[in-house]
Design an enzyme around this catalytic site. Structure first.
Site, mmCIF file in Angstrom:
data_model
loop_
_atom_site.group_PDB
_atom_site.id
_atom_site.type_symbol
_atom_site.label_atom_id
_atom_site.label_comp_id
_atom_site.label_asym_id
_atom_site.label_seq_id
_atom_site.Cartn_x
_atom_site.Cartn_y
_atom_site.Cartn_z
ATOM 1 N N GLU A 1 4.743 -2.470 -14.843
ATOM 2 C CA GLU A 1 6.342 -3.009 -14.976
ATOM 3 C C GLU A 1 6.362 -3.620 -13.322
ATOM 4 O OE1 GLU A 1 9.230 -0.146 -14.431
ATOM 5 O OE2 GLU A 1 8.055 1.252 -14.064
ATOM 6 N N GLU B 1 4.751 -9.725 -7.619
ATOM 7 C CA GLU B 1 4.084 -8.477 -7.506
ATOM 8 C C GLU B 1 2.607 -8.394 -7.821
ATOM 9 O OE1 GLU B 1 6.378 -5.108 -8.328
ATOM 10 O OE2 GLU B 1 7.978 -5.736 -7.005
#
Lengths: 682, 682
Positions: A471, A480
C-alpha cells in the site's frame, strides 16, 4: 449578532453596508438592535469632496486675510473660509476644517470590532484629468491614514469600472503604496463578481471583473494584506467562475437586497442562483454585508432588515460539510513533505522523517474506504486461487502496524484459504507492534515479521510469493517507489502465476490555480528555488483545478495477470517515464502548479482512485493531493493551452521528478538532476 | 589563419564544418594549410550508432560466451562482439568497443584550440519512440562527456526540426543536464536563422526558429554556457529578424557555400543579402564556420576553399565602425548607476558618487556634437536680445570645469554682447578648476564662480537672470533633476523676459530585449529585488529595441518663450508625471526592460536628441541610454501589445520613478515609494 452554526460551531458575521451615516453612534445602536454585527461606512462625508492643488496659493490668500483680520476673535475663522472660497473660483473647493468626524465618536474597541471603513466613492484614481487624479490621490491617502489611525480591521476600496478613467494602473499603485505605508491595515478591494455585458466589454479584459482584480493583485505583488470584497449583485457568473472567485483571498461578501425575493409569507429568501454561490463561498468563512441601493430610514430597520439577517442565519445553519471535508479541515492548505523524500528545501519543519510517526499510522489506518477496497481485492484474489496442499504465500510490503495483515487473515478465514504471511516493515517501531500482534502462529496461518532495515529492495524472502501486497502508493501513486520495490522483489521471489496487489498504478496531473499555496511555498524560504522544485502533499482548499486531470505515468506491476510487459525488470531505468501533457483552459486564471492524483487497479475490477469526483473515491482520506509547484505564476488566457512536460528519472540511488511548463510561457526546467528533491532508493 | 582587421585590430576566426573525419591529423593539417583556423567535427563516427537498452542481458550473453571462451587469447574479443550481435537481432546493435577515436590523436592544446565538437546527427532526443529516445539520451551524454574530457571549447548540438520528434522538451532537458554536469563546457545550439516555410509551419511556433531557441534557452534558465551557433543558409530572414538573432548570445556562424556565388573572375563572393546579415553580426565578433553539404575530397581544399577564406578576410577587413561606436566600445553592456542617485542596490561597485570624477568630466567635455548645439543655441539667444546698457546675466547651473562658461564667453564675443556669468557648481574640485580658469574679469565680461555645496535648489543668486543655462539632463532628460533645479531658481531669479536653455525636455521610452543586460542585473546581487528596481546607464550592445520609442515625460521649463504653463512653480508636485505607454510588437521577443532617451529643445529650433536615428544625434556621446529593468523576462508575441505604466514621483527630499508592465503580463509594481532607487533633492 454573530451566527453560530448548530453542528460545526463555525461562526458567521453579518454586517450592513451604508452610504451615509450622519449620526454614527445612533446608527450603530440601531443596526446592532437589528442583529447586525458590523457597519461598512464611508470614512468621510460624501459631500466632503476636497481639492488639494494650489494649497500653497490658497494658504497665502488665507494668511493675508487672517493678518488683516488680526485681533478679531476665533469667529474670524468664517472669514478665513470665505477667503478660501474666493480662490476657490479658480482653484476648486479648498477646505481647512477637518475632513471627517472625530475619532472620539466611538471607543477604539468599537471602531475595531464594529466598523469597516470605505473610501469615498468620488475618488477616481485613474481619471484621465491630471488634476482630478492628483486630488483623488491625496484624498485617498488621507482617508486610508484615518482608517489606520482608527486601527480599523480593513478599508474597502471600490474598483472603478469604466467612466472617465484610463484604467486601473494608478489605483493599483496607490493601493500598493497604502499597503506599504500602513503595514497593519488590510485593504479589501470591492468588486462585482460579474457586471452587465455592456459595462464589461467597454472597460475590462475579456469582459471579466476577475481580470481587474488579478491586475491589481499582480501590481501589488500579491501583498498579504490585500483581499477581495466581492459583490453579489443581480448579474451572476457561472458556477466555474464562482469557484474561481472562491479560490481568491476574499474576506467579505456584499450581498444586495436585490438578490432576495419575498416568499409567500412575505419574508425575504435568496434567489436560487445566489444560494448556490453562497454555499460555495461558505466553505471559506466570509463575512457578509447586506447592501441596499436606496438609503433606508432607521425606522425600517427593526422591521425589514432583521428578516434578512434571520434568513441568512437560517441558511447558514443548513450548510453541510461532508465527513471527508471535516477530516481534512485541520490540514487545509498546510504543506507537507512526501513521506520518505530527501530534499534540500528550507521547509525542514515539515514532517519529513522516513520513519512514519505513530499518529500518522493511526490516520492511515482509520481509512475504512481504502481498507474495504483492499479487503475486497484480497477476497477475490484468494477465492480465485486453486485449493491445494500449500499455504498461499503473501508478502506484505510496508506492513506498518498490521492493518493489511489483519485484512489478509480475515480474508483467509472467510475464503478458508490457509496463508503464510511475510509482514515486511522498514520502521523498527512498527515492527515491534507487528511482533506483538502476530506472534502466535495457528495451524491455518503463519505470520512472519521481517524487519527490512535496509529497505524493501534489499529484502530476500525465503519463500516465493503467490501474492505481493503493497500500500506504499503515496499521493502520486509511484512516489513511495512501489514500482521499484515491487520490481526488486518480484524478479526473483514472485511465482510465475503470482500476482501483485495493486497490479497497475497510474498517476494523474491537473493544472492548479492557488495563490494561497504559491504564497505558502514562497514563505518557506524567502522564495528559495529549492522550495519550488519540491513536490508537497496538501489538502487543497483555497485553490482551483483549472482543467480536467490527464493521465501521467502508468506502471503495470509484474504478475500473472498483467501478461508480458515491455518493462525489463532487471533495469531500474525501466521505471523512467516522460510525458508531455496538454490542458485546455476554459476560463482565464493563473497557474501556480499542478495537483497530482492516482488510480490503482488493486485486483481485476477492484480499483481505487484519489481523483476528485472519480468512482471509488468516496470517503477515501489516506491520500491528500500531491502538489507540484512552479517557480512563478503564469497567466493562462481563456481558450488557450497549458502544456506540462514531466519526467520521472532514476539513477542507482534515487528517483526524482523533473518538470517544465512550456506553454503558455516557457519556464525553466524544475529540479534538473533531482538537485532540489529526490526520493532515495533503499 | 586568424584574420586581423587592418584598422581596428579585431580578429576573425574562420573554421570549417566537416561531416566525416577518417584521419584527423591529416585533415587538420590540410585545412590549416587552406588557412582554416579550426574544425567543427563529429565526436563519433557517423556509423557508430549505438543502442544501450538491455545492456544487462547483452552483458550476460557476452559473459557466458566469454566464460566458454576462457583461455583464449585477446582476439576472443571478436567473439564477444559476435555474441553481442546475436542478441542484437532482438535488441539492436550493441557494441562494446570504444565508440570513437583516441584522445591521443591530437595534443590537448590542439583539441582545445582547433576543434569544436559536434554531437552525432542521428541522436533524436525527442523521438516519439521511447526506446529510440532513451538510446539517444545515452549516446548524447556519452559524446558530451567525451567533449568535456577533451576540454573542447564547445560542443555543437543540432536543434531537431520536425521529423519523428514530439517537440524539443527532452532536448532542452538533456542540454540543461549536460550544462550542469560539465560546468566548464559550452554548448552551442546549431539552429538555422530561417527555414523553408513548409518545414517551419509544421513544427515551429509562429514558423520561427528563434522560438525554438527561446524555448530551450528558457528551459535552461538562460544558462551562461548556452550559446547559439546560427546557420546562414539559403533562406534568409528580414533585417529586423536578423537583428533579433544578433542580440542573442551567439558564438559561431555557420556559413553555407550556397550563400556564395561566383564572380566573373570565378572567385566566390557572398550574396548581397548575406553580406547585410554578416555586417550586422560582425559587430559581435563571432567565429565563422564554412559548411558544404557534400563532403569534399582533400585535394579540392587547397584550390577551392582557400578562396572562401580569403574572401571572408577581405570582407571582414572592409567592415567599418563609426567613431561613436568606437568610443562606446569599452562601455558596451557595462551597467553604470546614474549620477547622483542614491540606491539600495547591491551594485555599490558602480560609479555611484554624486561627486563626478575628473575622468568623467573629461569624457563629457569631449563631446563636440553637444557643445556645438549649445553654442548655436547661445549665439541665437544672445543675438535675439536687445542691446542695452546692462550686461546680459547668465546663470550656468552645473558649470563643471567651465566648458559651458567658455561657450558663453565665445558666443558673447562673437555677438558682441557683454555678459555677466554666474558659474554655479556643486562639486568643490570642479569649483577649484573654475576659479583657476576664470579669475580675471574683463571690461566686457564678468565670471563669478559660486560653490553650491548644498545643491542648486538652495542657491540664491544676487542678480536676476536673463538666461539660465543647464546641461544636467541625464540620460533620461529629467533624471539629474533639471526641472526641479531650474524651477527653484527661476521662481525668484529669472527676469520676466528671461529664458532657459534648454526650454523643453522630453523623455522617451522603448521596450528592450536584452538577455545580456538582464543577466548582468541578475549577477549584481543574486537576483535581488532592488537591482531590478533601479535604472542604469548603459551602452546597449547585445540588445534590441523591439518597438519604436514613445514620448514619456514632458517638461516645459520656465521662461518667456514658453508662455504661461500649467505648472505651478511653487509646488514640487508639479513635476510629478504619469504615463501609460503602449507599444506594438511586430516580432516575437522577450521583454527585459526599457531603454530611455530624451529630446531637448535648447533654444527655438536648436534641438538635441539621444534617440537612435533621430536628427541631432550624430556624434553625440555624452549620454548613454537609460535602462529601466524589469524583474523577470516577459514573452511578447508578434502582433501583441506591450503596455508600460510609469510614474515620476516626488516628495520633499527625493525624486523617483515607479513602473509597472501591465501587458502582455502583469508584473508587480517596481520601486514603490522609491524603496530601491531615488534621486535626492539637494
Amino acid at each position: 449578532m454573530v451566527v453560530t452554526h448548530p453542528k460545526t460551531g463555525e461562526q458567521l458575521s453579518v454586517g450592513i453596508d451604508l452610504i451615509t451615516v450622519p449620526r454614527l453612534r445612533e446608527t450603530l445602536q440601531a443596526y446592532q438592535n437589528a442583529e447586525f454585527d458590523f457597519l461598512v461606512l464611508p470614512l468621510a462625508h460624501p459631500r466632503y469632496e476636497r481639492t488639494f492643488d494650489n494649497v500653497h496659493n490658497a494658504e497665502q490668500a488665507r494668511s493675508k486675510l487672517a493678518s488683516s483680520a488680526l485681533g478679531r476673535d476665533k469667529s474670524a475663522h468664517g472669514v478665513g473660509s470665505a477667503g478660501g472660497s474666493v480662490t476657490a473660483q479658480h482653484m476648486g473647493v479648498i477646505r481647512d476644517e477637518p475632513f471627517t468626524r472625530s475619532d472620539m465618536e466611538l471607543s477604539s474597541g468599537e471602531w475595531m470590532s464594529s466598523v469597516i471603513g470605505k473610501v469615498s466613492p468620488w475618488i477616481c484614481l485613474d481619471s484621465i484629468h491630471d488634476r482630478v487624479r492628483k486630488n483623488a490621490e491625496k484624498a485617498f491617502f488621507q482617508e486610508v491614514a484615518f482608517a489606520a489611525h482608527l486601527s480599523l480591521r480593513a478599508v474597502v476600496v471600490e474598483a472603478t469600472l469604466g467612466g472617465a478613467s484610463s484604467g486601473i494602473a494608478n489605483m493599483g499603485r496607490c493601493i500598493n503604496a497604502a499597503l506599504h505605508k500602513h503595514p497593519a491595515l488590510q485593504i479589501w478591494l470591492r468588486i462585482p463578481v460579474k457586471v452587465a455585458d455592456d459595462v464589461a466589454r467597454a472597460s475590462l479584459r475579456n469582459g471579466d471583473t476577475w481580470e481587474m482584480w488579478n491586475a491589481i493583485r499582480c501590481m501589488c505583488d500579491s501583498h498579504p494584506n490585500l483581499y477581495v470584497a466581492m459583490e453579489l449583485g443581480g448579474e451572476m457568473p457561472s458556477v466555474a467562475s464562482m469557484a474561481r472567485w472562491a479560490a481568491e483571498p476574499f474576506r467579505l461578501v456584499f450581498l444586495s437586497t436585490s438578490a432576495f425575493q419575498m416568499n409567500k409569507h412575505g419574508y425575504p429568501v435568496l434567489i436560487k442562483q445566489h444560494q448556490t454561490s453562497l454555499r460555495i463561498l461558505f466553505k471559506y468563512r466570509p463575512h457578509l454585508a447586506l447592501c441596499h441601493k436606496l438609503p433606508a430610514g432607521l425606522e425600517r430597520l427593526n422591521k425589514g432588515y432583521r428578516f434578512y439577517v434571520e434568513y441568512l442565519a437560517h441558511f447558514f445553519g443548513k450548510s453541510e460539510r461532508s465527513a471527508v471535508e471535516q477530516f481534512r479541515e485541520p490540514y487545509n492548505d498546510f504543506l507537507m513533505a512526501p513521506t520518505g523524500e530527501s530534499c534540500t528545501r528550507g521547509a525542514s519543519q515539515l514532517l519529513l522523517n522516513s520513519c512514519v510517526e505513530a499518529q500518522t499510522y493511526e490516520t492511515f489506518e482509520s481509512d475504512p474506504a481504502k481498507y474495504d477496497k483492499y479487503s475486497e481485492a484480497l477476497r477475490k484474489c484468494l477465492s480465485a486461487r486453486k485449493r491445494g496442499q500449500m499455504k498461499t504465500v503473501i508478502l506484505v510490503m510496508g506492513a506498518g502496524r498490521g492493518a493489511l495483515v489483519r485484512l489478509v487473515l480475515a480474508a483467509a478465514a472467510d475464503t478458508s484459504m490457509p496463508v503464510q504471511i511475510y509482514a515486511a516493515e522498514q520502521n523498527a517501531h512498527a515492527c515491534a507492534a507487528l511482533h506483538d500482534a502476530f506472534t502466535a502462529s495457528t495451524d491455518q496461518h503463519d505470520v512472519i515479521v521481517v524487519h527490512c532495515a535496509r529497505g524493501y529492495r534489499a529484502w530476500r524472502p525465503d519463500a516465493k510469493a503467490d501474492v505481493i501486497l503493497c500500500e506504499m502508493l503515496g499521493s502520486f501513486g509511484d512516489n513511495e517507489l512501489a514500482p521499484e520495490c515491487i520490481d526488486a522483489i518480484a524478479r526473483d521471489h514472485l511465482k510465475p502465476d503470482g500476482v501483485c496487489i495493486p497490479s497497475k498504478v497510474s498517476s494523474f496531473v491537473a493544472p492548479l490555480a492557488s495563490a494561497k499555496l504559491y504564497n505558502e511555498v514562497c514563505a518557506f524560504g524567502n522564495r528559495a528555488r529549492a522550495d519550488f522544485e519540491s513536490p508537497y502533499i496538501v489538502s487543497i482548499h483555497r485553490g482551483m483545478i483549472v482543467a480536467p486531470e490527464e493521465e501521467c505515468f502508468v506502471f503495470e506491476l509484474p504478475g500473472a495477470s498483467s501478461g508480458p510487459t515491455s518493462a525489463s525488470p532487471g533495469s531500474n531505468a525501466s521505471n523512467e517515464r516522460y510525458r508531455s501533457l496538454t490542458f485546455s483552459i476554459s476560463e482565464s486564471n493563473n497557474l501556480h502548479g499542478f495537483a497530482g492524483y492516482f488510480d490503482a487497479v488493486l485486483y481485476k475490477d477492484v480499483t481505487l482512485s484519489t481523483r476528485p469526483g472519480a468512482a471509488g473515491t468516496d470517503g477515501l482520506v489516506s491520500w491528500f493531493p500531491y502538489f507540484i509547484p512552479i517557480s512563478e505564476p503564469v497567466y493562462m488566457a481563456r481558450g488557450g493551452e497549458c502544456v506540462l512536460d514531466i519526467w520521472r528519472k532514476t539513477d542507482d540511488t534515487r528517483v526524482w521528478y523533473e518538470w517544465c511548463v512550456v506553454s503558455p510561457a516557457h519556464l525553466a526546467l524544475h529540479n534538473p538532476d533531482g538537485r532540489s528533491s529526490a526520493i532515495p532508493l533503499l
